[in-house]
Design a protein around this motif. Sequence first.
Motif, PDB file in Angstrom:
ATOM      1  N   SER A 152      19.764   7.646  16.559  1.00 51.56           N
ATOM      2  CA  SER A 152      19.692   6.477  15.677  1.00 51.56           C
ATOM      3  C   SER A 152      18.358   6.494  14.932  1.00 51.56           C
ATOM      4  O   SER A 152      17.489   7.321  15.199  1.00 51.56           O
ATOM      5  CB  SER A 152      19.839   5.188  16.497  1.00 51.56           C
ATOM      6  N   GLU A 153      18.204   5.572  13.990  1.00 51.61           N
ATOM      7  CA  GLU A 153      16.967   5.492  13.207  1.00 51.61           C
ATOM      8  C   GLU A 153      15.930   4.689  13.990  1.00 51.61           C
ATOM      9  O   GLU A 153      16.083   3.483  14.185  1.00 51.61           O
ATOM     10  CB  GLU A 153      17.257   4.851  11.848  1.00 51.61           C
ATOM     11  N   LEU A 154      14.904   5.381  14.440  1.00 56.23           N
ATOM     12  CA  LEU A 154      13.919   4.773  15.334  1.00 56.23           C
ATOM     13  C   LEU A 154      12.822   4.034  14.580  1.00 56.23           C
ATOM     14  O   LEU A 154      12.177   3.141  15.136  1.00 56.23           O
ATOM     15  CB  LEU A 154      13.280   5.856  16.206  1.00 56.23           C
ATOM     16  N   TYR A 155      12.619   4.413  13.344  1.00 59.09           N
ATOM     17  CA  TYR A 155      11.492   3.860  12.586  1.00 59.09           C
ATOM     18  C   TYR A 155      12.041   3.055  11.403  1.00 59.09           C
ATOM     19  O   TYR A 155      12.805   2.134  11.601  1.00 59.09           O
ATOM     20  CB  TYR A 155      10.561   5.006  12.164  1.00 59.09           C
ATOM     21  N   GLU A 156      11.680   3.404  10.200  1.00 60.07           N
ATOM     22  CA  GLU A 156      12.175   2.666   9.049  1.00 60.07           C
ATOM     23  C   GLU A 156      13.611   3.078   8.719  1.00 60.07           C
ATOM     24  O   GLU A 156      14.042   4.185   9.041  1.00 60.07           O
ATOM     25  CB  GLU A 156      11.277   2.918   7.837  1.00 60.07           C
ATOM     26  N   GLU A 172      16.470   4.595   6.733  1.00 60.72           N
ATOM     27  CA  GLU A 172      16.510   5.641   5.724  1.00 60.72           C
ATOM     28  C   GLU A 172      17.910   5.887   5.168  1.00 60.72           C
ATOM     29  O   GLU A 172      18.066   6.215   4.001  1.00 60.72           O
ATOM     30  CB  GLU A 172      15.966   6.953   6.297  1.00 60.72           C
ATOM     31  N   SER A 173      18.937   5.744   6.019  1.00 67.72           N
ATOM     32  CA  SER A 173      20.294   6.013   5.552  1.00 67.72           C
ATOM     33  C   SER A 173      20.810   4.858   4.688  1.00 67.72           C
ATOM     34  O   SER A 173      20.293   3.740   4.739  1.00 67.72           O
ATOM     35  CB  SER A 173      21.232   6.220   6.743  1.00 67.72           C
ATOM     36  N   GLU A 174      21.866   5.140   3.913  1.00 71.33           N
ATOM     37  CA  GLU A 174      22.442   4.126   3.039  1.00 71.33           C
ATOM     38  C   GLU A 174      23.448   3.245   3.765  1.00 71.33           C
ATOM     39  O   GLU A 174      23.876   2.228   3.226  1.00 71.33           O
ATOM     40  CB  GLU A 174      23.108   4.806   1.846  1.00 71.33           C
ATOM     41  N   ASP A 175      23.839   3.638   4.966  1.00 72.30           N
ATOM     42  CA  ASP A 175      24.812   2.865   5.741  1.00 72.30           C
ATOM     43  C   ASP A 175      24.093   1.694   6.416  1.00 72.30           C
ATOM     44  O   ASP A 175      23.345   1.872   7.377  1.00 72.30           O
ATOM     45  CB  ASP A 175      25.473   3.754   6.792  1.00 72.30           C
ATOM     46  N   ALA A 176      24.349   0.495   5.908  1.00 73.92           N
ATOM     47  CA  ALA A 176      23.668  -0.683   6.443  1.00 73.92           C
ATOM     48  C   ALA A 176      24.226  -1.110   7.794  1.00 73.92           C
ATOM     49  O   ALA A 176      23.561  -1.822   8.549  1.00 73.92           O
ATOM     50  CB  ALA A 176      23.771  -1.836   5.447  1.00 73.92           C
ATOM     51  N   ASP A 177      25.453  -0.695   8.099  1.00 70.43           N
ATOM     52  CA  ASP A 177      26.105  -1.154   9.330  1.00 70.43           C
ATOM     53  C   ASP A 177      25.628  -0.401  10.565  1.00 70.43           C
ATOM     54  O   ASP A 177      25.541  -0.981  11.652  1.00 70.43           O
ATOM     55  CB  ASP A 177      27.625  -1.016   9.202  1.00 70.43           C
ATOM     56  N   TYR A 178      25.355   0.900  10.406  1.00 72.16           N
ATOM     57  CA  TYR A 178      24.993   1.722  11.560  1.00 72.16           C
ATOM     58  C   TYR A 178      23.597   2.314  11.387  1.00 72.16           C
ATOM     59  O   TYR A 178      23.176   2.653  10.279  1.00 72.16           O
ATOM     60  CB  TYR A 178      26.001   2.853  11.769  1.00 72.16           C
ATOM     61  N   SER A 179      22.912   2.457  12.494  1.00 71.05           N
ATOM     62  CA  SER A 179      21.583   3.060  12.517  1.00 71.05           C
ATOM     63  C   SER A 179      21.729   4.565  12.740  1.00 71.05           C
ATOM     64  O   SER A 179      22.179   4.998  13.811  1.00 71.05           O
ATOM     65  CB  SER A 179      20.749   2.444  13.634  1.00 71.05           C
ATOM     66  N   LEU A 199      25.249  -0.823  29.277  1.00 71.19           N
ATOM     67  CA  LEU A 199      24.501  -0.957  28.026  1.00 71.19           C
ATOM     68  C   LEU A 199      25.465  -1.233  26.865  1.00 71.19           C
ATOM     69  O   LEU A 199      25.995  -0.299  26.251  1.00 71.19           O
ATOM     70  CB  LEU A 199      23.696   0.319  27.744  1.00 71.19           C
ATOM     71  N   PRO A 200      25.711  -2.481  26.552  1.00 70.01           N
ATOM     72  CA  PRO A 200      26.580  -2.798  25.418  1.00 70.01           C
ATOM     73  C   PRO A 200      25.907  -2.411  24.101  1.00 70.01           C
ATOM     74  O   PRO A 200      24.677  -2.213  24.051  1.00 70.01           O
ATOM     75  CB  PRO A 200      26.752  -4.318  25.526  1.00 70.01           C
ATOM     76  N   PRO A 201      26.676  -2.292  23.023  1.00 67.15           N
ATOM     77  CA  PRO A 201      26.080  -1.977  21.717  1.00 67.15           C
ATOM     78  C   PRO A 201      25.024  -3.010  21.336  1.00 67.15           C
ATOM     79  O   PRO A 201      25.118  -4.182  21.691  1.00 67.15           O
ATOM     80  CB  PRO A 201      27.280  -2.036  20.762  1.00 67.15           C
ATOM     81  N   VAL A 202      24.008  -2.550  20.622  1.00 67.51           N
ATOM     82  CA  VAL A 202      22.918  -3.430  20.211  1.00 67.51           C
ATOM     83  C   VAL A 202      22.799  -3.386  18.694  1.00 67.51           C
ATOM     84  O   VAL A 202      23.004  -2.339  18.068  1.00 67.51           O
ATOM     85  CB  VAL A 202      21.590  -3.004  20.885  1.00 67.51           C
ATOM     86  N   ARG A 224      23.745  -0.977  13.811  1.00 69.49           N
ATOM     87  CA  ARG A 224      24.353  -0.971  15.144  1.00 69.49           C
ATOM     88  C   ARG A 224      24.081   0.354  15.861  1.00 69.49           C
ATOM     89  O   ARG A 224      24.116   1.429  15.258  1.00 69.49           O
ATOM     90  CB  ARG A 224      25.872  -1.174  15.005  1.00 69.49           C
ATOM     91  N   VAL A 225      23.797   0.250  17.157  1.00 64.95           N
ATOM     92  CA  VAL A 225      23.607   1.424  18.012  1.00 64.95           C
ATOM     93  C   VAL A 225      24.477   1.253  19.250  1.00 64.95           C
ATOM     94  O   VAL A 225      24.381   0.241  19.953  1.00 64.95           O
ATOM     95  CB  VAL A 225      22.131   1.612  18.440  1.00 64.95           C
ATOM     96  N   GLU A 226      25.332   2.235  19.524  1.00 66.94           N
ATOM     97  CA  GLU A 226      26.149   2.236  20.737  1.00 66.94           C
ATOM     98  C   GLU A 226      25.539   3.203  21.745  1.00 66.94           C
ATOM     99  O   GLU A 226      24.998   4.244  21.368  1.00 66.94           O
ATOM    100  CB  GLU A 226      27.585   2.649  20.390  1.00 66.94           C
ATOM    101  N   PHE A 227      25.636   2.866  23.023  1.00 70.28           N
ATOM    102  CA  PHE A 227      25.124   3.729  24.080  1.00 70.28           C
ATOM    103  C   PHE A 227      26.311   4.463  24.708  1.00 70.28           C
ATOM    104  O   PHE A 227      27.169   3.849  25.350  1.00 70.28           O
ATOM    105  CB  PHE A 227      24.373   2.915  25.124  1.00 70.28           C
TER     106      PHE A 227
END
Length: 353
Positions: free
Chosen positions: A66-70, A72-79, A151-154, A160-163
Amino acid sequence: MNEEAVTTGWDAIEEEMKKLYGAQEPKHYGTVVPYMLGGKDPLDGLSAYKAEKPFPHWHIVTFGFSELYEKESEDADYSGYGFELTFRVARGEDEEEPPMWALNLLQNMGRYVFNSGNIFASGDYMDANGPICLGADTQLTALAFMEDPELPPVHTPNGRVEFVQMIGITEDELEAMKTWSTLGVLEASQAALPGYITDLSRDSLLQIPAVAEAVQRGIERDGSSTGFLFVDQLAWEPGRNRLFSKTPAVLCLGAKQAGTIGKLLRGRLLKGKDLTLASQDMSVVLKPGMETGYETEENEVRLKLDEAAIHEISQKLQPKEEEIRLPSYKGLIIQVVRTHIKDQDGNVVSTIG
């Protein structure tokens, strides 16, 4: 990490782990040289927590899919890729460090995702073509994936990040997941595999009668959830018209997956569902039909099979080199060729067929 860097994604993952383990300081393994700058490890870090229930184990979580910092991707729904992997590994009584093979395996998963663009989701499986711990005397030669039960999705500022928990499985468990369902087999094994903890020393769960019976009932009731199967060895040669006859078409398959395909024919086509076999160069779509026949278009073959042909092929397909001719469909020959299993360096380590 640079203290001035924006770490909202990283912080969100750590916050979820704190809900489980409180103030416990995990064993953390960072990456010195970033992957994009030529480093060998694609994940930014791995953290391992000591867990005690249902029995002592390491609960390892990745940082980097997932995106840990700023953002960068264009997908606003998923990290980033939208997930992080977790891995629960059995822990010895005096063990103070998680096993290095488990950390290396997670980094290998990172290389696979970063290089292929394929992601892992609950219900997936993956054949490792050998022990998941190189050189170990273990029956675990494949991996299954499910939602981490703790660990539910956060929802982070980056999306969104799923484990997704990774689980070591045996060859016959993998076969059962292909011919039925990954989550079905895992659910049937819940009592025998508490916490879905990976233990290199365990035997196949299908040796337990209650598990084997539940899996068999599921296969007979539901058929297979595997509608797409990637196969390394796949080729097609159409039939050719001669002066007074026509040569049969030839479907070529590797021995390693021939037996699996036979079972999937029963679990898919006899349930009225298609099955797609795909290699890097082509795909063959197997479909149930009232009559046998095929159509070709560019790199795709659509092969219709009637019930008699389905039964005959599923019974004859075995993991051995042979030519299969079908009384029920004289227009098709199935050629099963040997499969050579290679290690990471390209050396042949075993041959099937």
